[in-house]
Design a protein around this motif. Structure first.
Motif, PDB file in Angstrom:
ATOM      1  N   SER A 121      32.903 -43.751 -31.035  1.00 32.48           N
ATOM      2  CA  SER A 121      32.814 -45.077 -31.004  1.00 32.48           C
ATOM      3  C   SER A 121      31.643 -45.802 -31.509  1.00 32.48           C
ATOM      4  O   SER A 121      31.442 -46.518 -32.532  1.00 32.48           O
ATOM      5  N   ALA A 122      30.246 -45.249 -31.084  1.00 27.35           N
ATOM      6  CA  ALA A 122      28.861 -45.733 -31.430  1.00 27.35           C
ATOM      7  C   ALA A 122      28.814 -45.392 -32.950  1.00 27.35           C
ATOM      8  O   ALA A 122      28.168 -46.232 -33.714  1.00 27.35           O
ATOM      9  N   GLY A 165      29.454 -45.648 -36.308  1.00 30.52           N
ATOM     10  CA  GLY A 165      30.387 -46.534 -37.273  1.00 30.52           C
ATOM     11  C   GLY A 165      29.610 -47.335 -38.604  1.00 30.52           C
ATOM     12  O   GLY A 165      28.519 -46.864 -39.043  1.00 30.52           O
ATOM     13  N   LEU A 166      30.372 -48.579 -38.645  1.00 33.27           N
ATOM     14  CA  LEU A 166      29.623 -49.079 -39.925  1.00 33.27           C
ATOM     15  C   LEU A 166      28.176 -49.704 -39.350  1.00 33.27           C
ATOM     16  O   LEU A 166      27.363 -49.816 -40.564  1.00 33.27           O
ATOM     17  N   SER A 219      25.588 -47.790 -38.419  1.00 34.04           N
ATOM     18  CA  SER A 219      24.715 -46.744 -38.855  1.00 34.04           C
ATOM     19  C   SER A 219      24.895 -46.548 -40.444  1.00 34.04           C
ATOM     20  O   SER A 219      23.998 -46.488 -41.203  1.00 34.04           O
ATOM     21  N   THR A 269      23.735 -50.304 -33.143  1.00 33.86           N
ATOM     22  CA  THR A 269      24.212 -49.146 -33.596  1.00 33.86           C
ATOM     23  C   THR A 269      24.640 -48.297 -32.257  1.00 33.86           C
ATOM     24  O   THR A 269      25.321 -47.094 -32.184  1.00 33.86           O
ATOM     25  N   SER A 277      37.823 -48.545 -30.393  1.00 34.13           N
ATOM     26  CA  SER A 277      37.116 -48.856 -29.059  1.00 34.13           C
ATOM     27  C   SER A 277      36.943 -50.532 -28.634  1.00 34.13           C
ATOM     28  O   SER A 277      37.084 -50.671 -27.553  1.00 34.13           O
TER      29      SER A 277
END
Ligand code: PHE
Length: 451
Positions: free
Chosen positions: A17-18, A20-21, A23, A222, A327
Motif C-alpha cells: 500500500s505504501a 506507490g506513486l 515513491s 510516501t 487500500s
C-alpha cells in the motif's frame, strides 16, 4: 479485508500500500524542484525521526482499538470529541485519491504506448512534447483515470483484494529487482554521475522553511501517515491470544521499521534512475509532475530490449499504483460503511463502493478538466485543481493530520494502554507529545512567514 494471517502478510500488505506513486512518481520530481541532495537528507531524517513514531502510532491505534479511523479515536478516548479528526483524515484521503487516479491513469497510458513502441528514438524534447500533447487530451486522460477507478472498484466489489495481495507478493519484489537493475545501469551511462551528484551532494543553501515543509509532506505521503490508512491496517493485525502485549508491540516496531526501510529504498532507487538521465540527456530537474514520465522512456532506451523492459516496468508501476488505490479506496469504503450506520440510511458494502467510486469519478475528472485547460478558469489560488489538490494534501492536510494523531495519542489516550519497555515508551511519548507537534507547528508558522 478481515484480518491478516501472518506477520509477513501485514508487512507485505502495508508495504504494497505504501510503495506507490509517492515513491516512483512524486519523489523524483519534488527532489528535482527542491534542489537535490540537501532535500534528500531532510526527507530521510524526517522519515526516520518523525515517520517511525507516527507509523508505529497508527498501527498501535488500530491494533488497540480494533477499529478503522472512523471508530478508533472514539474507542480509545471514550468520547466523541475526536470525531473531527476522523473526518479530517478522511477528507484528506478523499482529496488525495481525487488526483491519485489521474496519475495511475498516466501509468496505464504509458504502458500501452510503450507496447506500441511509440517512444522508440524519441529524444528529451520529443518526450517532453509527447507528454505536453497528452496533457491537453482530456478525453484520453479521463478514459484512463476512469479505467483505473473502475478496476479498483471492481476489486473491492468482488472482494478479490486477497487475490491481488497474493499477486502483489510476487510482482512487488519483481519491481524492486527491476529498480535495482535500472539504477545500476543508469549509474554507468555516460554523464550519469552528474545526476548522482545532484542527488547525493548536499547544498544546504537551498534549504528554506518551505523546502523543509515539502520534505515533511513528501515523507509522510510516501509513508502513508497523516491519513489514518495504517490505523485500519493495524486493526487487521493478527492478535494471538498467547502473545504478550510486549511481544505484540515488538511486532509493531519491527513491521514499522521494515516498511519504512522499503519505502525509503524504493524512493531513492527511483531518484537514482531518473536523475542520471535528466542530466545526461538534457531534461530539466525542475520539470514538475511529469518528470518521471518524460524521463523513463529515455532511461529504457539506454537498456537492452527497450520495448520489453519499458512495457514490463510500466506494468509493474501500474501494479504498485493499483495496490495503493485499492487500500485508499478500501479505507474510504470502510469509513462510509461505518459512518452510514450512525445515520438513518445505513449503506451496505456494495452501495458504499459505488458511492466512493462516484465521488472519485467526479473529483478526478474535475482535476483533469482543470489541468488540461478544457474548462477555462477552473483554478483555485491560481493553480489548476490537480496541482491544488496535490499541494494541499501533501504540504498542509497530511502534516496537520499527522500532528492531530500524535497529539491524540500523546495527550488523550490513557497511558495504561501501553506497556512497552520504559526506554521505548519514554522516547515514543516524547516524540508524540512534544517533538512532532512542536516541529510541525514551527515549520507551518515559518513557511507562512509568521515567525
Ligand atoms: N504512500 C503511498 C504512495 O507513496 C500513498 C498512499 C497513501 C497509498 C496512503 C495508500 C495509502 O504512493
Amino acid at each position: 479485508m478481515g484480518s491478516f494471517s501472518s506477520k509477513i502478510g501485514v508487512l507485505l500488505a502495508a508495504a504494497g500500500s505504501a510503495i506507490g506513486l509517492g515513491s516512483i512518481w512524486k519523489f523524483p520530481y519534488v527532489v528535482g524542484e527542491n534542489g537535490g541532495g540537501a532535500f534528500i537528507i531532510l526527507y530521510v531524517v524526517c522519515s526516520l525521526i518523525f515517520g517511525l513514531p507516527l507509523v508505529m502510532n497508527d498501527f498501535m491505534i488500530g491494533r488497540l482499538s480494533g477499529k478503522s479511523a472512523y471508530g478508533a479515536f472514539r474507542a480509545l478516548s471514550g468520547t466523541n470529541r475526536w470525531q473531527w479528526l476522523s473526518w479530517l483524515l478522511m477528507a484528506t484521503v478523499t482529496l488525495l485519491t481525487g488526483f491519485y487516479f489521474v496519475v495511475t491513469g498516466w501509468c496505464f497510458y504509458y504502458m500501452v504506448e510503450a507496447a506500441k513502441n511509440t517512444f522508440a528514438g524519441m529524444d528529451a524534447e520529443a518526450l517532453t512534447d509527447f507528454f505536453d500533447a497528452f496533457g491537453h487530451q482530456a478525453p484520453t486522460m479521463t478514459a484512463y483515470a476512469v479505467f483505473s477507478i473502475v478496476l479498483t472498484a471492481a476489486v473491492l466489489w468482488f472482494d478479490v483484494s486477497k487475490g491481488i495481495e497474493r499477486l502483489s507478493k510476487i510482482l512487488m519484489p519483481l519491481l524492486f529487482v527491476m529498480l535495482i537493475v535500472m539504477a545500476v545501469h543508469m549509474a554507468l551511462i555516460d554523464g550519469g554521475t552528474t545526476g548522482l551528484r545532484f542527488l547525493f551532494e548536499p547544498d544546504f543553501s537551498k534549504i528554506t522553511p518551505k523546502v523543509v515543509l515539502e520534505a515533511v509532506g513528501l515523507s509522510f505521503f510516501t509513508l502513508s501517515v497523516g491519513l489514518g490508512i495504517l490505523i485500519t491496517y493495524g486493526s487487521y493485525m493478527p492478535k494471538e491470544q498467547q502473545e504478550t502485549q510486549h511481544a505484540q508491540e515488538e511486532n509493531v516496531v519491527t513491521t514499522s521499521v521494515q516498511m519504512i526501510a522499503l519505502v525509503l529504498l524504493v524512493s531513492l532507487l527511483a531518484g537514482m534512475i531518473v536523475f542520471p538521465v535528466v542530466f545526461a540527456c538534457g531534461f530539466s530537474p525542475a520539470e514538475g509532475p511529469q518528470l518521471t514520465f518524460v524521463t523513463l522512456p529515455d532511461v529504457f532506451q539506454h537498456m537492452f530490449c527497450p520495448t520489453l523492459i519499458s512495457v514490463s516496468f510500466f506494468a509493474l508501476m501500474c501494479v504498485a499504483a493499483i495496490t495503493s488505490t485499492i487500500s485508499l479506496m478500501e479505507v474510504m469504503v470502510a469509513f462510509v460503511h461505518e459512518a452510514s450506520e450512525d445515520t438513518r440510511h445505513p449503506l451496505n458494502r456494495h452501495q458504499s463502493v459505488i458511492l466512493v467510486a462516484l465521488i472519485q469519478l467526479v473529483t478526478n475528472t474535475l482535476c483533469i478538466l482543470s489541468m488540461t485547460g478544457c474548462v477555462g478558469g477552473l483554478t483555485v489560488v491560481g493553480k489548476n485543481l490537480f496541482d491544488f489538490a496535490n499541494d494541499l494534501t501533501t504540504n498542509i492536510l497530511i502534516p496537520l493530520g499527522a500532528m492531530g494523531v500524535a497529539v491524540f495519542t500523546g495527550w488523550f489516550v490513557p497511558k495504561a494502554k501501553y506497556h512497552g519497555s520504559p526506554a521505548v515508551s519514554f522516547l515514543y511519548m516524547l516524540m508524540l507529545r512534544w517533538i512532532v507537534p512542536a516541529v510541525i507547528l514551527v515549520i507551518f508558522l515559518e513557511s507562512m512567514n509568521v515567525i
